[in-house]
Design an enzyme around this catalytic site. Structure first.
Site, PDB file in Angstrom:
ATOM      1  N   GLU A  23       0.760  -1.282  -0.020  1.00 36.70           N
ATOM      2  CA  GLU A  23       0.025   0.130   0.022  1.00 36.70           C
ATOM      3  C   GLU A  23       0.997   1.241  -0.092  1.00 36.70           C
ATOM      4  O   GLU A  23       1.894   1.251   0.112  1.00 36.70           O
ATOM      5  CB  GLU A  23      -0.949  -0.047   1.319  1.00 36.70           C
ATOM      6  CG  GLU A  23      -2.056  -0.978   0.994  1.00 36.70           C
ATOM      7  CD  GLU A  23      -2.907  -1.066   2.228  1.00 36.70           C
ATOM      8  OE1 GLU A  23      -2.951  -0.313   2.921  1.00 36.70           O
ATOM      9  OE2 GLU A  23      -3.835  -1.970   2.446  1.00 36.70           O
TER      10      GLU A  23
ATOM     11  N   HIS B 178      -8.688  10.367   4.403  1.00 33.75           N
ATOM     12  CA  HIS B 178      -8.504   9.407   3.389  1.00 33.75           C
ATOM     13  C   HIS B 178      -8.714   9.978   1.882  1.00 33.75           C
ATOM     14  O   HIS B 178     -10.011  10.637   1.934  1.00 33.75           O
ATOM     15  CB  HIS B 178      -9.237   8.180   3.763  1.00 33.75           C
ATOM     16  CG  HIS B 178      -8.925   6.980   2.905  1.00 33.75           C
ATOM     17  ND1 HIS B 178      -9.099   6.910   1.586  1.00 33.75           N
ATOM     18  CD2 HIS B 178      -8.414   5.564   3.366  1.00 33.75           C
ATOM     19  CE1 HIS B 178      -8.623   5.512   1.259  1.00 33.75           C
ATOM     20  NE2 HIS B 178      -8.003   5.020   2.415  1.00 33.75           N
TER      21      HIS B 178
ATOM     22  N   ARG C 260      -0.981   9.556   2.571  1.00 34.87           N
ATOM     23  CA  ARG C 260      -2.341   9.974   2.418  1.00 34.87           C
ATOM     24  C   ARG C 260      -2.629  11.560   2.188  1.00 34.87           C
ATOM     25  O   ARG C 260      -3.608  11.926   1.507  1.00 34.87           O
ATOM     26  CB  ARG C 260      -3.067   9.439   3.387  1.00 34.87           C
ATOM     27  CG  ARG C 260      -3.291   8.036   3.226  1.00 34.87           C
ATOM     28  CD  ARG C 260      -4.117   7.136   4.433  1.00 34.87           C
ATOM     29  NE  ARG C 260      -4.382   5.839   4.063  1.00 34.87           N
ATOM     30  CZ  ARG C 260      -4.921   5.026   4.943  1.00 34.87           C
ATOM     31  NH1 ARG C 260      -5.380   5.416   5.920  1.00 34.87           N
ATOM     32  NH2 ARG C 260      -5.026   3.853   4.588  1.00 34.87           N
TER      33      ARG C 260
ATOM     34  N   HIS D 136     -10.934  10.271   8.092  1.00 37.27           N
ATOM     35  CA  HIS D 136     -10.776   8.851   8.116  1.00 37.27           C
ATOM     36  C   HIS D 136     -10.144   8.555   9.492  1.00 37.27           C
ATOM     37  O   HIS D 136     -10.710   7.677  10.181  1.00 37.27           O
ATOM     38  CB  HIS D 136      -9.747   8.641   7.087  1.00 37.27           C
ATOM     39  CG  HIS D 136      -9.844   7.122   6.730  1.00 37.27           C
ATOM     40  ND1 HIS D 136     -10.604   6.159   6.926  1.00 37.27           N
ATOM     41  CD2 HIS D 136      -8.223   6.174   7.070  1.00 37.27           C
ATOM     42  CE1 HIS D 136     -10.269   4.944   6.745  1.00 37.27           C
ATOM     43  NE2 HIS D 136      -8.816   4.942   6.857  1.00 37.27           N
TER      44      HIS D 136
ATOM     45  N   ARG E 152      -0.569   8.754   9.726  1.00 33.62           N
ATOM     46  CA  ARG E 152      -0.622   7.362   9.696  1.00 33.62           C
ATOM     47  C   ARG E 152      -0.078   6.615   8.375  1.00 33.62           C
ATOM     48  O   ARG E 152      -0.619   6.970   7.371  1.00 33.62           O
ATOM     49  CB  ARG E 152      -1.909   6.934  10.114  1.00 33.62           C
ATOM     50  CG  ARG E 152      -2.141   5.432  10.216  1.00 33.62           C
ATOM     51  CD  ARG E 152      -3.104   4.903  10.986  1.00 33.62           C
ATOM     52  NE  ARG E 152      -4.516   5.039   9.835  1.00 33.62           N
ATOM     53  CZ  ARG E 152      -4.595   3.968   9.224  1.00 33.62           C
ATOM     54  NH1 ARG E 152      -4.102   3.141   8.880  1.00 33.62           N
ATOM     55  NH2 ARG E 152      -5.721   4.257   8.185  1.00 33.62           N
TER      56      ARG E 152
END
Length: 528
Positions: A121, A250, A296, A359, A394
């Site tokens: 990811e 997000h 992100r 998010h 994160r």
């Protein structure tokens, strides 16, 4: 266990039934410690863990703790706790192996050869994430909950809303108790959502695992109950809160209000998907050398920039033309495919319309590597806590790993340091005294106040912030807070009123932290 009494004592109370709360409860119960596990929802699975899609970090081929540490620190924008990151990188994969692969075998996806299917990811240097299709959280939550339900040492109490933490410096009627220098958490007042009766529940250790804060924003991927109750109660009790300005948005939620901003997992970009604007231009190479696999916060701001400059309401995520996974798209992302199909989008052929949404909360109740907060006997784990792992932003799939690891080690700490409260201390704490006697709950007023909170936070404390916007947010939240405090002290208690009160306070905490920090870094971006 017998039915819950209105004035009871348990060795441990755990608030929250996501991965962190379930893990802590299971590990404590397995060691013979009785636990009261509480959720304000009717279904314990109604939590953010259940909807987590992408996966959980394990170990990749040629991987090492050092490589994972480097990736987490890079994503955290230089604000992470190196001790916490090292702890997660070393201990996390071991806890995954011990709990999720052996003790509670979760049905993770495997390759044709029967090996765990590893995916990559955004901002990860190699494939190290294990998953269960595109519904990893659902598989973990269901597996853990099934084991928890079978544990005789766990009492699961649903539809119980936490009102306030009990402490030795705030609640005792005995003045001799309040002279003690050390403030200790001794339990919680719980509201029975069905009867509006308030229970006084004592505990030798209290664990906050109440999840995130997404619902204070207009657009969020979070479940309805994610309003920051644990953070608000902890601060009111005297625990330290840290990094509250770092709310991760997000970048890709389904751009359809009817879909309730269904999360379009970062795993799609990990499997090759690319972002393009409505002109058909693939734009991420303009914003980061990592392109579509950038962290992100970078991706979310890039999307906002494209939407603003092109006057568009959304952008597209193109999976169909760039998919590189070894499984067919329908098998790799069945739930995303289904959700999109309900909106008339075929992800095997069509680009997916997406927008950013609130998010993940990188801040929270400051906690060490055992989950201990600055308030004695109070633990904070999962998204409620600020362990320092995430810093300003994160890294993908660290959230489930953090919840699992800190849930596990909070249980270890409680077992090793367990001390019963002297009974005379508990006897000096009274039952709940209702602040008001009149039933003033008006759905129209509550809806309007929530609308004010969510629009204020989205417009003024969102992805891009300025001093003037934040000043307006702080003023508006303070004004609403004063009004709600007066209302709260006149009205009888209810779940809706408690949640509104906590939601406003959580919004004020985030806005205040944001205006106090002039430095743009990670998920806190100020354009001034």
């Amino acid at each position: 266990m017998p039915a819950l009494q209105t004035r009871s004592h348990f060795p441990v109370i755990v608030l929250g039934t996501g991965i962190a709360g379930l893990t802590a409860s299971f590990c404590l119960a397995s060691a013979g410690i009785k636990v009261l596990l509480v959720t304000k929802t009717a279904d314990p699975k109604d939590c953010n863990t259940f909807w987590a899609q992408g996966g959980i970090i394990y170990e990749g081929e040629g991987d090492s703790p050092a490589k994972l540490i480097e990736d987490i620190l890079r994503a955290g924008a230089g604000l992470s706790s190196e001790e916490a990151v090292r702890f997660l990188a070393v201990e996390g994969p071991r806890v995954v192996r011990e709990l999720l692969l052996k003790e509670i075998p979760v049905p993770f996806s495997t390759s044709e050869e029967g090996e765990l299917d590893l995916t990559q990811e955004g901002a990860h240097s190699l494939p190290r994430i294990i998953h269960a299709g595109d519904a990893t959280g659902r598989a973990i939550e269901t597996s853990l909950l099934n084991r928890v339900r079978s544990e005789p040492n766990i009492m699961l109490a649903t539809e119980m809303t936490a009102i306030d933490l009990l402490t030795t410096q705030h609640h005792p009627t005995d003045i001799q108790v309040r002279y003690r220098l050390n403030n200790e958490c001794v339990g919680v007042y719980l509201l029975n959502n069905r009867t509006n009766e308030v229970y006084t529940i004592f505990a030798d250790a209290t664990v906050l695992a109440t999840g995130g804060v997404g619902q204070i924003f207009l657009h969020t991927t979070n479940t309805r109950s994610s309003i920051g109750d644990g953070v608000v109660m902890a601060r009111r009790a005297g625990a330290r809160i840290m990094n509250a300005e770092y709310v991760q948005f997000h970048p890709t939620a389904l751009a359809d209000k009817k879909a309730n901003h269904f999360l379009i997992s970062e795993a799609l970009r990990g499997e090759g998907a690319r972002l393009k604007n409505q002109r058909g231009e693939y734009f991420m190479d303009k914003y980061s050398p990592l392109k579509d696999l950038a962290p992100r916060d970078v991706v979310a701001r890039a999307i906002v920039e494209e939407m603003t400059s092109n006057k568009e309401d959304f952008v597209y995520l193109d999976l169909a033309n760039f998919y590189k996974g070894h499984q067919p798209i329908a098998e790799r992302f069945p739930n995303i495919r289904k959700a999109c199909a309900e909106m008339g989008v075929d992800i095997e052929r069509d680009p997916i319309p997406v927008v950013p949404a609130a998010h993940y909360f990188c801040g929270g109740v400051l906690a060490d590597t055992s989950g201990r907060s600055t308030l004695s006997r109070l633990y904070a784990i999962g998204e409620t806590s600020c362990t320092g792992v995430h810093g300003g932003n994160r890294l993908a799939s660290t959230s489930l790993l953090e919840g699992l690891t800190w849930g596990y080690y909070a249980a270890v700490s409680i077992r090793e340091n367990y001390r019963e409260f002297p009974n005379h201390l508990l006897q000096s704490i009274p039952d709940w005294q209702p602040p008001g006697r009149e039933n003033m709950e008006d759905p129209a007023l509550i809806l309007q106040d929530w609308t004010t909170i969510q629009h204020t936070m989205w417009n003024y404390v969102g992805i891009v912030r300025t001093y003037e916007r934040l000043k307006r947010a702080v003023a508006d939240m303070n004004e609403l807070g004063n009004r709600l405090t007066n209302f709260y002290h006149e009205s009888t208690i209810s779940k809706s009123i408690v949640e509104l009160f906590h939601g406003q306070q959580m919004a004020a905490i985030v806005a205040d932290a944001a205006i106090r920090n002039p430095v743009s870094r990670g998920a806190h971006f100020r354009r001034d």
